[in-house]
Motif scaffolding. Structure first.
Motif, PDB file in Angstrom:
ATOM      1  N   SER A  82       7.161   3.477  -7.982  1.00  0.00           N
ATOM      2  CA  SER A  82       5.766   3.034  -7.925  1.00  0.00           C
ATOM      3  C   SER A  82       4.878   3.987  -7.128  1.00  0.00           C
ATOM      4  CB  SER A  82       5.693   1.620  -7.333  1.00  0.00           C
ATOM      5  OG  SER A  82       6.127   1.621  -5.974  1.00  0.00           O
ATOM      6  N   GLY A  83       5.386   4.553  -6.049  1.00  0.00           N
ATOM      7  CA  GLY A  83       4.563   5.431  -5.233  1.00  0.00           C
ATOM      8  C   GLY A  83       4.051   6.635  -5.999  1.00  0.00           C
ATOM      9  N   HIS A  84       4.871   7.139  -6.910  1.00  0.00           N
ATOM     10  CA  HIS A  84       4.450   8.257  -7.749  1.00  0.00           C
ATOM     11  C   HIS A  84       3.565   7.787  -8.890  1.00  0.00           C
ATOM     12  CE1 HIS A  84       6.893  11.372  -5.861  1.00  0.00           C
ATOM     13  NE2 HIS A  84       7.889  10.499  -5.801  1.00  0.00           N
ATOM     14  N   MET A  85       3.781   6.568  -9.348  1.00  0.00           N
ATOM     15  CA  MET A  85       3.040   6.034 -10.488  1.00  0.00           C
ATOM     16  C   MET A  85       1.710   5.410 -10.073  1.00  0.00           C
ATOM     17  SD  MET A  85       6.410   4.358 -12.272  1.00  0.00           S
ATOM     18  CE  MET A  85       5.756   3.946 -13.894  1.00  0.00           C
ATOM     19  N   ILE A 145       1.171   2.984   8.186  1.00  0.00           N
ATOM     20  CA  ILE A 145       1.799   2.085   9.162  1.00  0.00           C
ATOM     21  C   ILE A 145       1.160   2.250  10.530  1.00  0.00           C
ATOM     22  CG2 ILE A 145       3.956   1.383  10.249  1.00  0.00           C
ATOM     23  CD1 ILE A 145       3.713   0.953   7.122  1.00  0.00           C
ATOM     24  N   TYR A 146       0.966   3.482  10.953  1.00  0.00           N
ATOM     25  CA  TYR A 146       0.389   3.715  12.281  1.00  0.00           C
ATOM     26  C   TYR A 146      -1.059   3.250  12.358  1.00  0.00           C
ATOM     27  CZ  TYR A 146       4.282   6.053  14.608  1.00  0.00           C
ATOM     28  OH  TYR A 146       5.480   6.323  15.232  1.00  0.00           O
ATOM     29  N   ALA A 147      -1.808   3.365  11.266  1.00  0.00           N
ATOM     30  CA  ALA A 147      -3.172   2.848  11.259  1.00  0.00           C
ATOM     31  C   ALA A 147      -3.176   1.330  11.435  1.00  0.00           C
ATOM     32  CB  ALA A 147      -3.872   3.234   9.961  1.00  0.00           C
ATOM     33  N   GLU A 148      -2.242   0.664  10.787  1.00  0.00           N
ATOM     34  CA  GLU A 148      -2.120  -0.785  10.943  1.00  0.00           C
ATOM     35  C   GLU A 148      -1.777  -1.137  12.386  1.00  0.00           C
ATOM     36  OE1 GLU A 148      -2.427  -4.613   9.187  1.00  0.00           O
ATOM     37  OE2 GLU A 148      -2.860  -2.626   8.356  1.00  0.00           O
ATOM     38  N   ALA A 149      -0.904  -0.357  12.998  1.00  0.00           N
ATOM     39  CA  ALA A 149      -0.514  -0.612  14.382  1.00  0.00           C
ATOM     40  C   ALA A 149      -1.712  -0.521  15.320  1.00  0.00           C
ATOM     41  CB  ALA A 149       0.575   0.371  14.805  1.00  0.00           C
ATOM     42  N   GLU A 150      -2.611   0.417  15.072  1.00  0.00           N
ATOM     43  CA  GLU A 150      -3.776   0.566  15.933  1.00  0.00           C
ATOM     44  C   GLU A 150      -4.763  -0.586  15.777  1.00  0.00           C
ATOM     45  OE1 GLU A 150      -3.860   2.786  18.443  1.00  0.00           O
ATOM     46  OE2 GLU A 150      -1.821   3.057  17.646  1.00  0.00           O
ATOM     47  N   LYS A 151      -4.735  -1.236  14.631  1.00  0.00           N
ATOM     48  CA  LYS A 151      -5.600  -2.402  14.425  1.00  0.00           C
ATOM     49  C   LYS A 151      -5.105  -3.623  15.185  1.00  0.00           C
ATOM     50  CE  LYS A 151      -6.810  -1.169   9.634  1.00  0.00           C
ATOM     51  NZ  LYS A 151      -6.662  -1.631   8.225  1.00  0.00           N
ATOM     52  N   HIS A 152      -3.834  -3.640  15.540  1.00  0.00           N
ATOM     53  CA  HIS A 152      -3.201  -4.814  16.153  1.00  0.00           C
ATOM     54  C   HIS A 152      -2.399  -4.374  17.373  1.00  0.00           C
ATOM     55  CE1 HIS A 152      -4.252  -7.073  12.519  1.00  0.00           C
ATOM     56  NE2 HIS A 152      -3.795  -6.043  11.826  1.00  0.00           N
ATOM     57  N   PRO A 153      -3.084  -4.015  18.460  1.00  0.00           N
ATOM     58  CA  PRO A 153      -2.371  -3.460  19.621  1.00  0.00           C
ATOM     59  C   PRO A 153      -1.318  -4.393  20.213  1.00  0.00           C
ATOM     60  CG  PRO A 153      -4.689  -3.915  20.125  1.00  0.00           C
ATOM     61  CD  PRO A 153      -4.547  -4.017  18.642  1.00  0.00           C
ATOM     62  N   ALA A 154      -1.502  -5.691  20.049  1.00  0.00           N
ATOM     63  CA  ALA A 154      -0.502  -6.623  20.582  1.00  0.00           C
ATOM     64  C   ALA A 154       0.837  -6.491  19.867  1.00  0.00           C
ATOM     65  CB  ALA A 154      -1.006  -8.064  20.468  1.00  0.00           C
ATOM     66  N   TRP A 155       0.797  -5.955  18.652  1.00  0.00           N
ATOM     67  CA  TRP A 155       2.009  -5.795  17.844  1.00  0.00           C
ATOM     68  C   TRP A 155       2.284  -4.321  17.533  1.00  0.00           C
ATOM     69  CZ3 TRP A 155       4.822 -10.018  17.630  1.00  0.00           C
ATOM     70  CH2 TRP A 155       4.206 -11.273  17.644  1.00  0.00           C
ATOM     71  N   ASP A 198       0.834  -1.206   0.000  1.00  0.00           N
ATOM     72  CA  ASP A 198       0.000   0.000   0.000  1.00  0.00           C
ATOM     73  C   ASP A 198       0.869   1.256   0.000  1.00  0.00           C
ATOM     74  OD1 ASP A 198      -2.313  -1.467  -0.022  1.00  0.00           O
ATOM     75  OD2 ASP A 198      -2.729  -1.227   2.122  1.00  0.00           O
ATOM     76  N   VAL A 199       1.937   1.231   0.791  1.00  0.00           N
ATOM     77  CA  VAL A 199       2.874   2.366   0.808  1.00  0.00           C
ATOM     78  C   VAL A 199       3.514   2.517  -0.567  1.00  0.00           C
ATOM     79  CG1 VAL A 199       5.008   3.265   1.823  1.00  0.00           C
ATOM     80  CG2 VAL A 199       3.286   2.168   3.290  1.00  0.00           C
ATOM     81  N   ASP A 200       3.896   1.389  -1.157  1.00  0.00           N
ATOM     82  CA  ASP A 200       4.532   1.435  -2.475  1.00  0.00           C
ATOM     83  C   ASP A 200       3.578   1.924  -3.557  1.00  0.00           C
ATOM     84  OD1 ASP A 200       6.916   0.556  -1.408  1.00  0.00           O
ATOM     85  OD2 ASP A 200       6.698  -1.518  -2.109  1.00  0.00           O
ATOM     86  N   ARG A 201       2.288   1.812  -3.322  1.00  0.00           N
ATOM     87  CA  ARG A 201       1.297   2.338  -4.262  1.00  0.00           C
ATOM     88  C   ARG A 201       1.027   3.830  -4.062  1.00  0.00           C
ATOM     89  NH1 ARG A 201      -1.538  -1.636  -6.969  1.00  0.00           N
ATOM     90  NH2 ARG A 201      -1.381  -3.731  -6.096  1.00  0.00           N
ATOM     91  N   GLY A 202       1.642   4.415  -3.027  1.00  0.00           N
ATOM     92  CA  GLY A 202       1.490   5.846  -2.814  1.00  0.00           C
ATOM     93  C   GLY A 202       0.743   6.229  -1.562  1.00  0.00           C
ATOM     94  N   ALA A 203       0.312   5.260  -0.734  1.00  0.00           N
ATOM     95  CA  ALA A 203      -0.348   5.601   0.520  1.00  0.00           C
ATOM     96  C   ALA A 203       0.621   6.366   1.416  1.00  0.00           C
ATOM     97  CB  ALA A 203      -0.825   4.333   1.229  1.00  0.00           C
ATOM     98  N   PRO A 204       0.124   7.342   2.198  1.00  0.00           N
ATOM     99  CA  PRO A 204       1.009   8.090   3.113  1.00  0.00           C
ATOM    100  C   PRO A 204       1.707   7.126   4.075  1.00  0.00           C
ATOM    101  CG  PRO A 204      -1.108   9.191   2.913  1.00  0.00           C
ATOM    102  CD  PRO A 204      -1.258   7.857   2.230  1.00  0.00           C
ATOM    103  N   VAL A 256       6.432   7.050  -1.787  1.00  0.00           N
ATOM    104  CA  VAL A 256       6.857   8.425  -2.054  1.00  0.00           C
ATOM    105  C   VAL A 256       7.823   8.898  -0.967  1.00  0.00           C
ATOM    106  CG1 VAL A 256       6.075  10.815  -2.269  1.00  0.00           C
ATOM    107  CG2 VAL A 256       4.752   8.960  -3.318  1.00  0.00           C
ATOM    108  N   GLU A 257       7.418   8.752   0.294  1.00  0.00           N
ATOM    109  CA  GLU A 257       8.277   9.225   1.385  1.00  0.00           C
ATOM    110  C   GLU A 257       9.504   8.340   1.574  1.00  0.00           C
ATOM    111  OE1 GLU A 257       4.013  10.297   2.848  1.00  0.00           O
ATOM    112  OE2 GLU A 257       4.959   8.674   1.699  1.00  0.00           O
ATOM    113  N   THR A 258       9.327   7.030   1.446  1.00  0.00           N
ATOM    114  CA  THR A 258      10.481   6.158   1.651  1.00  0.00           C
ATOM    115  C   THR A 258      11.537   6.374   0.581  1.00  0.00           C
ATOM    116  OG1 THR A 258       9.287   4.351   0.553  1.00  0.00           O
ATOM    117  CG2 THR A 258       9.266   4.393   2.962  1.00  0.00           C
TER     118      THR A 258
END
Length: 206
Positions: free
Chosen positions: A134-137, A58-68, A47-53, A112-114
């Motif tokens: 890819s992030g730009h494309m 990453i932080y949204a994923e972390a909130e979905k899985h508090p154990a990790w 998702d990041v490689d597709r251009g997601a912020p 994009v950021e990475t």
């Protein structure tokens, strides 16, 4: 058909990308295995490689899985510790090709950021004649559209492109389009291929 441009992947071709190795060192192999088994981290990274912020995804994923949560956040907070070190021989090959006047492009799955983080850490990433990131494309390898976008932009016939990548799925799609390809399994094999194609002399390829 004579080669008119050489295309490099970046991760595991010019820069080592081994998240598993990083997590093994930080949290131990057993916990890392459990972590990677519990979550689809590569889908998150796609998702990041597709251009997601970057941070938001990453932080949204972390909130979905508090154990990790802490481990997931490391994917953002310590990303530069995963994307290391440079593969020096490959960098020399990039520079040798350019010194011979061979156009050299990058075709890479990168956010994009990475990619900006990578450019700051590895100035050779600015040495390509063209960047296809890819992030730009908004499309990633091995989806055929990204290869079509490269062809349309550079205007070079597929058979005149030589592409190296460490993933066979990426190579297979390029080959099906008529690109010349090299499955990267280390810089020496890539050097040998460039010499065999007459793009570099043996001394240039060292």
């Amino acid at each position: 058909m004579p080669i008119q441009a050489v295309i490099f992947d970046i991760g595991n071709v010019l820069i080592e990308w081994q998240p598993e190795r990083f997590y093994d060192a930080v949290i131990g192999e057993d916990r890392r295995r459990a972590f990677f088994d519990a979550l689809d981290l590569h889908a998150m990274n796609d998702d990041v490689d597709r251009g997601a912020p970057f941070r938001d995804r990453i932080y949204a994923e972390a909130e979905k899985h508090p154990a990790w949560r802490d481990e997931i956040r490391m994917w953002h907070d310590r990303w530069s510790d995963m994307a290391t070190p440079a593969i020096d021989h490959s960098v020399r090959l990039l520079r040798a090709l350019r010194s011979k006047g061979v156009p050299v492009f990058a075709l890479t799955n990168f956010g994009v950021e990475t990619f900006e983080i990578g450019r700051a850490a590895y100035p050779f990433l600015d040495e390509f004649d063209r960047h296809y990131v890819s992030g730009h494309m908004r499309v990633i390898k091995p989806e055929p559209l990204i290869y079509d976008m490269v062809e349309q932009d550079c205007g070079i016939a597929p058979g005149a492109l030589l592409f190296t990548d460490d993933r066979i799925d990426n190579i297979n799609v390029a080959a099906a389009r008529g690109w010349q390809t090299h499955l990267f399994d280390g810089p020496q094999g890539w050097a040998d291929r460039l010499v065999a194609e007459g793009l570099l002399g043996e001394k240039d390829a060292q």
